[in-house]
Write a protein that holds these residues in place. Structure first.
Motif, mmCIF file in Angstrom:
data_model
loop_
_atom_site.group_PDB
_atom_site.id
_atom_site.type_symbol
_atom_site.label_atom_id
_atom_site.label_comp_id
_atom_site.label_asym_id
_atom_site.label_seq_id
_atom_site.Cartn_x
_atom_site.Cartn_y
_atom_site.Cartn_z
ATOM 1 N N SER A 97 -6.284 -2.658 8.515
ATOM 2 C CA SER A 97 -4.957 -2.498 9.109
ATOM 3 C C SER A 97 -4.953 -3.063 10.518
ATOM 4 N N CYS A 98 -3.747 -3.146 11.079
ATOM 5 C CA CYS A 98 -3.570 -3.741 12.412
ATOM 6 C C CYS A 98 -2.822 -2.765 13.301
ATOM 7 N N LEU A 99 -3.374 -2.514 14.478
ATOM 8 C CA LEU A 99 -2.734 -1.667 15.472
ATOM 9 C C LEU A 99 -2.161 -2.540 16.576
ATOM 10 N N ARG A 100 -0.845 -2.376 16.835
ATOM 11 C CA ARG A 100 -0.207 -3.094 17.934
ATOM 12 C C ARG A 100 0.278 -2.089 18.960
ATOM 13 N N LEU A 101 -0.053 -2.371 20.199
ATOM 14 C CA LEU A 101 0.260 -1.481 21.311
ATOM 15 C C LEU A 101 1.229 -2.192 22.247
ATOM 16 N N VAL A 102 2.386 -1.578 22.497
ATOM 17 C CA VAL A 102 3.327 -2.082 23.496
ATOM 18 C C VAL A 102 3.116 -1.233 24.753
ATOM 19 N N TYR A 103 2.681 -1.843 25.829
ATOM 20 C CA TYR A 103 2.220 -1.095 26.996
ATOM 21 C C TYR A 103 2.641 -1.783 28.281
ATOM 22 N N GLN A 104 2.416 -1.082 29.385
ATOM 23 C CA GLN A 104 2.657 -1.650 30.709
ATOM 24 C C GLN A 104 1.707 -1.009 31.712
ATOM 25 N N ILE A 105 1.159 -1.824 32.601
ATOM 26 C CA ILE A 105 0.325 -1.349 33.710
ATOM 27 C C ILE A 105 1.005 -1.786 34.999
ATOM 28 N N ILE A 106 1.409 -0.823 35.811
ATOM 29 C CA ILE A 106 2.066 -1.128 37.083
ATOM 30 C C ILE A 106 1.078 -0.847 38.207
ATOM 31 N N GLY A 107 0.804 -1.867 39.022
ATOM 32 C CA GLY A 107 -0.167 -1.734 40.093
ATOM 33 C C GLY A 107 -1.576 -1.709 39.530
ATOM 34 N N PRO A 108 -2.557 -1.301 40.336
ATOM 35 C CA PRO A 108 -3.927 -1.206 39.820
ATOM 36 C C PRO A 108 -4.018 -0.102 38.775
ATOM 37 N N GLY A 109 -4.815 -0.330 37.761
ATOM 38 C CA GLY A 109 -4.978 0.654 36.695
ATOM 39 C C GLY A 109 -5.607 0.008 35.484
ATOM 40 N N SER A 110 -5.848 0.799 34.449
ATOM 41 C CA SER A 110 -6.482 0.264 33.248
ATOM 42 C C SER A 110 -6.054 1.057 32.023
ATOM 43 N N ALA B 226 1.708 3.027 30.975
ATOM 44 C CA ALA B 226 2.685 3.572 30.041
ATOM 45 C C ALA B 226 2.550 2.908 28.680
ATOM 46 N N ILE B 227 2.920 3.656 27.633
ATOM 47 C CA ILE B 227 2.901 3.151 26.261
ATOM 48 C C ILE B 227 4.305 3.303 25.691
ATOM 49 N N PHE B 228 4.858 2.212 25.217
ATOM 50 C CA PHE B 228 6.209 2.199 24.660
ATOM 51 C C PHE B 228 6.197 2.424 23.153
ATOM 52 N N GLU B 229 5.204 1.861 22.478
ATOM 53 C CA GLU B 229 5.152 1.991 21.024
ATOM 54 C C GLU B 229 3.741 1.754 20.515
ATOM 55 N N ILE B 230 3.365 2.497 19.485
ATOM 56 C CA ILE B 230 2.135 2.266 18.737
ATOM 57 C C ILE B 230 2.541 1.940 17.308
ATOM 58 N N HIS B 231 2.107 0.797 16.824
ATOM 59 C CA HIS B 231 2.587 0.252 15.554
ATOM 60 C C HIS B 231 1.365 -0.068 14.693
ATOM 61 N N ILE B 232 1.141 0.681 13.615
ATOM 62 C CA ILE B 232 0.010 0.445 12.713
ATOM 63 C C ILE B 232 0.552 0.035 11.349
ATOM 64 N N SER B 233 0.118 -1.122 10.858
ATOM 65 C CA SER B 233 0.582 -1.634 9.567
ATOM 66 C C SER B 233 -0.593 -2.163 8.769
ATOM 67 N N SER B 234 -0.416 -2.273 7.468
ATOM 68 C CA SER B 234 -1.469 -2.794 6.597
ATOM 69 C C SER B 234 -1.673 -4.286 6.837
#
Length: 690
Positions: A88-101, A158-166
């Motif tokens: 399967s495939c995991l897609r992460l929609v995310y954002q990092i503002i300023g320093p961070g990880s 921040a995480i906007f969406e986690i999308h897991i599909s076959s």
């Protein structure tokens, strides 16, 4: 402007593919994702449809004391228990503002360590998409997302969406709102657009998509109408794969014109290197009338030993070059045709010489030869690189009656038209001039011609030095190691050990990923999550090269000979004082665990090195060694079981003398039993190479 239009349109596309458990859009809840209680909690922003970690506001006192007064914010988000037997495939929609990880890991039941899948420290002004393949896994697991916002005001992750599909992350029918992570590499005049969806973009003759064969399905296309200069290029780029992949890449393409465009498919690795997979042929088509206007299927073998992107590239020669469309990209782990040869296994050229020469042979023409020898651990000679007490190859002029000797070691046949990474370890003694001490050649199997691919440049003596060599074969070839010297007065000895060959470029395959693996640390870039216990007032020191006190400590690290190791410097310490190194907390496991590491205990009055299992204050001794052992690095293997949370602790205790330095390197902690017995390291006095 065009790029904004593409992204805006993509956001309006409705997702068609079914989502698997573990997916979440954080619309009104966290879908079973929970914050691990021992860390900062993630906050659900209901009005913004995302979950985030923010840097705590700083007060005046913290500002006066500086950033060090602030504690690091760290949040761990755990998915519900997942069971996905298929890829399967995991897609992460995310954002990092300023320093961070941000880091994504996979936590499998029954294993103490999480497997890293992806990480980023790159700030972004908008939401970004990252894709990662979840390989076949029959055991239940959890997705672990670890966020660390920076300490400066306004920093957040921040995480906007986690999308897991076959399926595989490379696959896409472009019906999904995120376009499967595919992106257009911006060009001022020609770009890839989303087509279909019942809309007529730029032109009214956009073809039906291939997936549904209608105007409502979606596809990607590029048009020449805005091309202004010769060979305007548009690139559609897949997400970067996160695992090695070999199999059949399939897709459908559509062309509106016979000439005026070049359509090619490439792979691009993390170094930006391109390799062509396929190119659309125009000259060999005798009858385009039956092909133009139709979807054309393509299958091409993909062999990616490390992370790559697939790039669909169209170049136009003029504004009349027409249009090219792509749809229904898929991948299979089986190669496209039965005639395709099996995947070549480069490990046939690996050898540590513990049980023989493997598939290496000697040159029968010359009288001199490489000899397989061993050195028992002692305080006079460096042992082999593999264990410190094993075997290696030696070319020694002092054993030869010839004044200009040459020794040739010939490897097995390697596949033609392939890029390889060769890694080996060598050690020199006695040479006045080293320019001919050791060289590596590539010998063509058909013509017997030889090409030099490496020659000795490093002149460090008496330590094992790692060498990485990237080379490309045009025809089947063999790697040949040659040691020679100018005269009997200049000759010395050359030792060779731990030869390995892998597919691809050395910058992407050899050594660089060691410390990124869970439970592995070679100390090249830091402590890999290990921490110091400062209770006794002394610390392990990260060092490279020899230690400051003569007749004690290593002369180089075990990993490369020229890198870093962890070291207890005895000089400023009192007898009996110790230094402690603690692993990160490890989860319990039903099965055995194996801890392997290399240690160095050389010097008069050397104290003690021990390994302990700490279970919340309950200390269990796993391994111990006392006194001077050898001038070489020695390998230890410790197998243990623990079904509750614990830590591994390395304790080095200073002996009676200032020459009692102790060092450790190349720690490996893995689930499962140890494959070898613990090395017995009593001090020896015999030396088989003398």
């Amino acid at each position: 402007m065009l790029l904004l239009f593409v992204l805006t349109f993509a956001a309006s596309v409705q997702a068609k593919s079914p989502l698997l458990p573990g997916s979440c859009d954080f619309e009104s809840n966290t879908c079973g994702y929970t914050s691990e209680s021992s860390f900062t909690s993630w906050t659900l922003h209901n009005d913004g449809r995302f979950i985030a970690l923010e840097a705590p506001p700083t007060d005046g006192q913290a500002d006066e004391m500086g950033a060090d007064a602030q504690t690091e914010t760290r949040g761990v988000l755990l998915s519900p228990r997942l069971e996905t037997g298929e890829w399967s495939c995991l897609r992460l929609v995310y954002q990092i503002i300023g320093p961070g990880s941000l880091e994504v890991l996979q936590r499998t039941e029954g294993k103490s360590l999480d497997r890293p899948l992806w990480s980023s420290q790159t700030p972004s002004e908008s939401w970004k998409i990252s894709s990662m393949d979840l390989q076949n896994n029959t055991d239940p697991y959890k997705v672990v997302i670890e966020g660390k916002p920076g300490q400066s005001a306004g920093s957040s992750v921040a995480i906007f969406e986690i999308h897991i599909s076959s399926g595989y992350c490379l696959e896409c029918d472009f019906e999904d709102s995120h376009l499967c992570g595919y992106s257009n590499q911006w060009n001022a005049n020609v770009n890839w657009f989303v087509g279909g969806g019942g809309l007529h973009l730029l032109q009214n003759n956009i073809p039906n998509d291939h997936t549904y064969n209608n105007k409502t399905g979606h596809l990607m296309y590029v048009d020449s109408i805005y091309a202004k200069t010769f060979q305007e290029v548009a690139k559609l780029v897949s997400p970067m794969t996160t695992v090695a992949m070999s199999g059949c890449l399939s897709f459908q393409y559509h062309r509106s014109e016979e000439k005026g465009s070049l359509f090619s498919v490439y792979t691009r690795d993390r170094l930006g290197q391109y390799q062509e997979l396929w190119r659309a042929e125009t000259e060999v088509q005798n009858d385009w009338s039956g092909i133009l206007g139709e979807w054309i299927p393509v299958q091409v073998d993909l062999k990616a030993p490390y992370s790559v992107q697939v790039v669909f590239e169209v170049a136009f020669n003029s504004p009349s070059g027409g249009r090219v469309a792509v749809d229904d990209i898929s991948f299979s782990p089986e190669f496209c045709g039965t005639s395709t040869e099996l995947t070549f296994d480069p490990s046939i050229a690996n050898c540590n010489f513990e049980t023989g020469l493997c598939q290496y042979t000697q040159d029968q023409v010359t009288e001199s030869s490489w000899r397989r020898v061993s050195v028992k651990p002692n305080i006079f000679r460096t042992g082999d690189h593999t264990t410190g007490a094993g075997s290696f190859l030696l070319a020694d002029s002092r054993m030869s009656p010839q004044s200009a000797y040459i020794n040739r070691l010939i490897g097995p046949v390697l596949l033609g038209n392939t890029k390889f990474c060769l890694r080996f370890y060598f050690s020199l003694r006695g040479f006045n001039q080293t320019d001919r001490a050791l060289s590596v050649y590539l010998q063509n199997q058909q013509s017997s011609s030889q090409e030099k691919i490496w020659t000795l440049g490093e002149k460090s003596r008496g330590i094992w030095i790692a060498t990485d060599v990237t080379f490309q074969t045009s025809q089947p070839a063999k790697v040949v190691f040659i040691s020679s010297c100018r005269s009997i007065w200049d000759c010395g000895s050359v030792a060779l050990d731990d030869i390995s060959v892998s597919l691809g470029d050395c910058e992407l395959t050899a050594g660089g990923s060691f410390s990124s693996l869970p439970g592995h640390c070679d100390f090249e870039v830091g402590l890999c999550g290990y921490t110091q216990d400062h209770s006794d007032g002394a610390n392990w020191e990260r060092r490279r090269g020899p230690t400051p006190t003569s007749y004690t400590g290593p002369r180089g690290d075990h990993t490369t000979g020229l890198g870093y190791y962890l070291h207890m410097e005895a000089s400023p310490m009192l007898p009996g004082q110790n230094v402690r190194l603690l692993s990160r907390p490890l989860r319990g496991s039903r099965g055995p665990q194996c801890l392997r590491f290399f240690y160095h205990m050389y010097g008069s009055g050397t104290g003690q090195l021990s390994v302990h299992l700490d279970k919340g204050g309950d200390d269990v001794l796993l391994w111990q060694q006392s006194g001077e052992q050898s001038i070489t690095w020695l390998r230890a293997a410790v197998e243990y079981r623990c079904d509750s949370q614990h830590q591994i602790v390395f304790v080095a205790t200073r002996g009676s003398s200032v020459r009692s330095d102790i060092a450790i390197d190349d720690i490996i902690l893995e689930s499962g039993p140890c494959s070898e017995m613990q090395i017995i390291t009593n001090v020896g006095t015999s030396n088989d190479i003398e």
